[in-house]
Write an enzyme that holds these catalytic residues in place. Structure first.
Site, PDB file in Angstrom:
ATOM      1  N   SER A  60      37.143  41.679  36.174  1.00  0.00           N
ATOM      2  CA  SER A  60      36.824  40.301  36.557  1.00  0.00           C
ATOM      3  C   SER A  60      37.491  39.853  37.851  1.00  0.00           C
ATOM      4  O   SER A  60      37.081  38.858  38.438  1.00  0.00           O
ATOM      5  CB  SER A  60      37.211  39.336  35.435  1.00  0.00           C
ATOM      6  OG  SER A  60      38.612  39.278  35.268  1.00  0.00           O
ATOM      7  N   LYS A 101      43.149  35.326  36.155  1.00  0.00           N
ATOM      8  CA  LYS A 101      42.088  34.621  36.876  1.00  0.00           C
ATOM      9  C   LYS A 101      42.697  33.894  38.080  1.00  0.00           C
ATOM     10  O   LYS A 101      43.906  33.758  38.204  1.00  0.00           O
ATOM     11  CB  LYS A 101      41.386  33.600  35.983  1.00  0.00           C
ATOM     12  CG  LYS A 101      40.823  34.147  34.678  1.00  0.00           C
ATOM     13  CD  LYS A 101      39.633  35.067  34.883  1.00  0.00           C
ATOM     14  CE  LYS A 101      39.112  35.585  33.546  1.00  0.00           C
ATOM     15  NZ  LYS A 101      38.087  36.635  33.709  1.00  0.00           N
TER      16      LYS A 101
END
Length: 257
Positions: A60, A101
């Site tokens: 990600s 993230k």
């Protein structure tokens, strides 16, 4: 008496049993080793207190951080998070495991997408050079999200393959995460040795960016300590070899005698 040889040999025994090198050299060698151990162990201790290692299990954050990359993340309080930071956090509504993230908006911000393929925060179009070349900021547009105070809006750098805030927009918190859920801020990728993460300058106009952690001085201390330990430890063998070489030259008979 006339048949006696004039060549003398060094007496056996105690000639080479004492400490090698000069007393000053021995003292400096011991001091270098002691100081080196202090720096080496101190650097490791400092790093262990400030940083935590993590292995990133998903793609990600590609291309910034690859699958299986080992990162060092500085332990921080959630109140120290800034826009653009890559953080490690844990939110049970997302997953029962630490996640990595990028923070794109903090409490009080408004965020939406997309404006000509780019993210918009507080009315400003954000340039994100860390995204894969040619990809938009999001694969699907989303309406403006007002980030509540004390919460964060987070996205992965591989926007078309990241379970991030956009996947939780229908939740009660509109995809935001409590800043208190943040455990650490990623400072560097250490395996493979990609080095320090670049500062996300696209967010600079919205407020101050975070500063890099003390990883550089920590590494400098460890390296300096290792050099001093190796250098100090090498003094004895080097001095012994030099002494043996001088003794060998002194024992050679003069030509013609």
């Amino acid at each position: 008496m006339g048949g006696e040889s004039t060549t003398r040999t060094a007496p056996r025994g105690g000639a080479n049993k004492g400490p090698v090198g000069s007393r000053t050299g021995q003292r400096l060698s011991g001091l270098a080793v002691a100081l080196g151990m202090v720096l080496f162990l101190g650097g490791f201790a400092w790093g262990a207190v400030v940083y935590r290692p993590y292995t990133v299990p998903t793609s990600s954050m590609v291309p910034t951080i690859g699958v299986g990359d080992r990162v060092l993340a500085e332990r921080i309080d959630g109140s120290d998070v800034r826009r653009g930071d890559v953080v490690v956090f844990k939110d049970t509504a997302w997953a029962n495991a630490p996640m990595v993230k990028r923070v794109v908006a903090v409490g009080g911000d408004t965020v939406s997408c997309c404006q000509e393929g780019k993210l918009k925060v507080n009315g400003k179009v954000i340039d994100e050079p860390y995204l894969p070349a040619g990809t938009p900021a999001e694969i699907m547009d989303f309406q403006t999200v007002n980030v509540p105070e004390g919460r964060l809006f987070l996205l992965g750098d591989e926007r078309d393959n990241s379970v991030d805030s956009t996947a939780h927009l229908t939740d009660a918190a509109r995809g935001t995460v409590s800043s208190g859920a943040v455990d650490a801020r990623v400072d560097a990728v250490v395996w493979p040795m990609n080095g320090m993460l670049e500062r996300p300058t696209g967010f600079e106009a919205l407020g101050g960016l975070s500063s890099p952690g003390p990883l550089t001085p920590v590494v400098a201390l460890v390296i300096a300590g290792a050099v001093l330990v190796l250098g100090g430890g090498a003094y004895g063998p080097v001095a012994k070899r030099a002494g043996a070489s001088r003794a060998g030259r002194a024992a050679e008979p003069a030509d013609g005698r």
